[in-house]
Scaffold this active site. Structure first.
Site, PDB file in Angstrom:
ATOM      1  N   PRO A   7       1.351  -6.244  -0.154  1.00 46.77           N
ATOM      2  CA  PRO A   7       0.738  -7.272   0.682  1.00 46.77           C
ATOM      3  C   PRO A   7      -0.781  -7.239   0.715  1.00 46.77           C
ATOM      4  CG  PRO A   7       2.547  -6.227   1.848  1.00 46.77           C
ATOM      5  CD  PRO A   7       2.388  -5.492   0.552  1.00 46.77           C
ATOM      6  N   ASN A   8      -1.342  -8.423   0.612  1.00 49.51           N
ATOM      7  CA  ASN A   8      -2.780  -8.685   0.763  1.00 49.51           C
ATOM      8  C   ASN A   8      -3.633  -8.244  -0.432  1.00 49.51           C
ATOM      9  OD1 ASN A   8      -2.430  -9.797   3.404  1.00 49.51           O
ATOM     10  ND2 ASN A   8      -2.175  -7.715   4.160  1.00 49.51           N
ATOM     11  N   ARG A  15     -11.290  -9.934   0.101  1.00 47.52           N
ATOM     12  CA  ARG A  15     -10.857  -9.224   1.303  1.00 47.52           C
ATOM     13  C   ARG A  15     -11.713  -7.972   1.537  1.00 47.52           C
ATOM     14  NH1 ARG A  15      -5.606  -5.303   1.158  1.00 47.52           N
ATOM     15  NH2 ARG A  15      -5.634  -4.795   3.365  1.00 47.52           N
ATOM     16  N   TYR A  20     -12.894  -2.568  -0.136  1.00 40.90           N
ATOM     17  CA  TYR A  20     -12.072  -2.653  -1.346  1.00 40.90           C
ATOM     18  C   TYR A  20     -12.837  -3.031  -2.615  1.00 40.90           C
ATOM     19  CZ  TYR A  20      -8.344  -2.351   2.083  1.00 40.90           C
ATOM     20  OH  TYR A  20      -7.530  -1.921   3.098  1.00 40.90           O
ATOM     21  N   ASN A  72       0.815   0.378  -5.496  1.00 44.37           N
ATOM     22  CA  ASN A  72      -0.052   0.321  -4.317  1.00 44.37           C
ATOM     23  C   ASN A  72       0.667  -0.594  -3.326  1.00 44.37           C
ATOM     24  OD1 ASN A  72      -1.865  -0.024  -2.313  1.00 44.37           O
ATOM     25  ND2 ASN A  72      -3.594  -0.587  -3.628  1.00 44.37           N
ATOM     26  N   ALA A  75      -0.376  -2.010   3.150  1.00 50.78           N
ATOM     27  CA  ALA A  75      -0.026  -1.446   4.461  1.00 50.78           C
ATOM     28  C   ALA A  75       1.432  -0.999   4.549  1.00 50.78           C
ATOM     29  CB  ALA A  75      -0.336  -2.466   5.549  1.00 50.78           C
ATOM     30  N   HIS A  78       2.391   2.709   4.955  1.00 52.51           N
ATOM     31  CA  HIS A  78       2.403   3.456   6.212  1.00 52.51           C
ATOM     32  C   HIS A  78       3.621   3.152   7.080  1.00 52.51           C
ATOM     33  CE1 HIS A  78      -1.609   3.932   4.713  1.00 52.51           C
ATOM     34  NE2 HIS A  78      -1.868   2.645   4.881  1.00 52.51           N
ATOM     35  N   ASP A  85      13.036   4.577   0.286  1.00 52.11           N
ATOM     36  CA  ASP A  85      14.423   4.683  -0.211  1.00 52.11           C
ATOM     37  C   ASP A  85      14.540   4.113  -1.615  1.00 52.11           C
ATOM     38  OD1 ASP A  85      15.519   5.958   1.974  1.00 52.11           O
ATOM     39  OD2 ASP A  85      16.333   4.128   2.881  1.00 52.11           O
ATOM     40  N   GLU A  96       1.647   6.826  -6.492  1.00 48.88           N
ATOM     41  CA  GLU A  96       1.067   5.997  -5.426  1.00 48.88           C
ATOM     42  C   GLU A  96      -0.440   5.878  -5.658  1.00 48.88           C
ATOM     43  OE1 GLU A  96       1.790   7.800  -1.604  1.00 48.88           O
ATOM     44  OE2 GLU A  96       0.336   6.512  -0.586  1.00 48.88           O
ATOM     45  N   HIS A  98      -4.231   3.930  -4.340  1.00 45.14           N
ATOM     46  CA  HIS A  98      -4.969   3.148  -3.344  1.00 45.14           C
ATOM     47  C   HIS A  98      -6.409   2.983  -3.780  1.00 45.14           C
ATOM     48  CE1 HIS A  98      -1.682   3.415  -0.488  1.00 45.14           C
ATOM     49  NE2 HIS A  98      -1.575   4.683  -0.827  1.00 45.14           N
ATOM     50  N   SER A 100      -8.962   2.315  -1.553  1.00 45.94           N
ATOM     51  CA  SER A 100      -9.712   3.081  -0.561  1.00 45.94           C
ATOM     52  C   SER A 100      -9.055   4.449  -0.388  1.00 45.94           C
ATOM     53  CB  SER A 100      -9.719   2.329   0.779  1.00 45.94           C
ATOM     54  OG  SER A 100      -8.407   2.308   1.327  1.00 45.94           O
ATOM     55  N   ARG A 105      -9.742   6.834   6.884  1.00 42.39           N
ATOM     56  CA  ARG A 105      -9.859   5.592   7.664  1.00 42.39           C
ATOM     57  C   ARG A 105      -9.134   5.741   9.010  1.00 42.39           C
ATOM     58  NH1 ARG A 105      -8.282   0.818   3.829  1.00 42.39           N
ATOM     59  NH2 ARG A 105      -9.079  -0.368   5.611  1.00 42.39           N
ATOM     60  N   ARG A 109      -3.384   5.051   9.051  1.00 42.98           N
ATOM     61  CA  ARG A 109      -3.312   5.047   7.582  1.00 42.98           C
ATOM     62  C   ARG A 109      -3.116   6.443   7.002  1.00 42.98           C
ATOM     63  NH1 ARG A 109      -5.042  -0.218   6.229  1.00 42.98           N
ATOM     64  NH2 ARG A 109      -6.500  -0.985   7.789  1.00 42.98           N
TER      65      ARG A 109
END
Ligand code: DQA
Length: 148
Positions: A7-8, A15, A20, A72, A75, A78, A85, A96, A98, A100, A105, A109
């Site tokens: 998302p986002n 953004r 970012y 990635n 959100a 978290h 799963d 994984e 990211h 940032s 932060r 997070r």
């Protein structure tokens, strides 16, 4: 390899650029495709704002012929036990990534729900996190094959 962004992340470049950066998701995808090529691998890049679609892609990744997943989850990192799963059940190694550094932060997070389902994590280097994560994933897959 399958690269998934959650998302986002479609809003990258617009953004919160102070967090970012100015690279768009297309820029990140172009970088990752170039690195994969240089390492004699291939990467398919997908993004969704919808948790269920990300899960569908993870669940079908092995059947689609992918060897590993770079993710990635935004959100959802978290919050999502469902992504945890599906990564556990995917039968493929996952990294994984990211842009940032979530640990530096807000407190919410600092917990990654998906980390225990992943081989490793790269965070805090902007688009370079994806590049480093992809390299790590390819190296790990090749080392596995060499010892199999
Ligand atoms: C992010 C970090 C997350 O905490 C945040 O919700 C994002 C982006 C990153 O790449 O830095 O959407 O995953």
């Amino acid at each position: 390899m399958l690269l998934l962004s959650g998302p986002n992340l479609d809003r990258l470049g617009k953004r919160e650029p102070e967090i970012y950066g100015s690279a768009t998701l297309s820029d990140v995808h172009a970088l990752v495709v170039e690195i994969a090529k240089a390492l004699d691998a291939e990467v398919v890049c997908r993004q969704s704002n919808h948790e269920g679609l990300l899960i569908d892609w993870i669940n079908s990744a092995e059947d689609e012929g992918f060897d590993g997943i770079l993710i990635n989850p935004g959100a959802l990192t978290h919050t999502s036990f469902a992504l945890y799963d599906s990564l556990r059940g995917a039968g493929l190694p996952a990294i994984e990534v990211h842009l940032s550094n979530p640990d530096a932060r807000e407190p919410f997070r600092r917990r990654s729900r998906i980390a225990p389902a992943c081989l490793g994590r790269v965070a805090g280097f902007g688009a370079e996190s994806y590049a480093l994560g992809l390299r790590g994933l390819i190296v790990a897959l090749r080392a596995r094959r060499a010892t199999a």
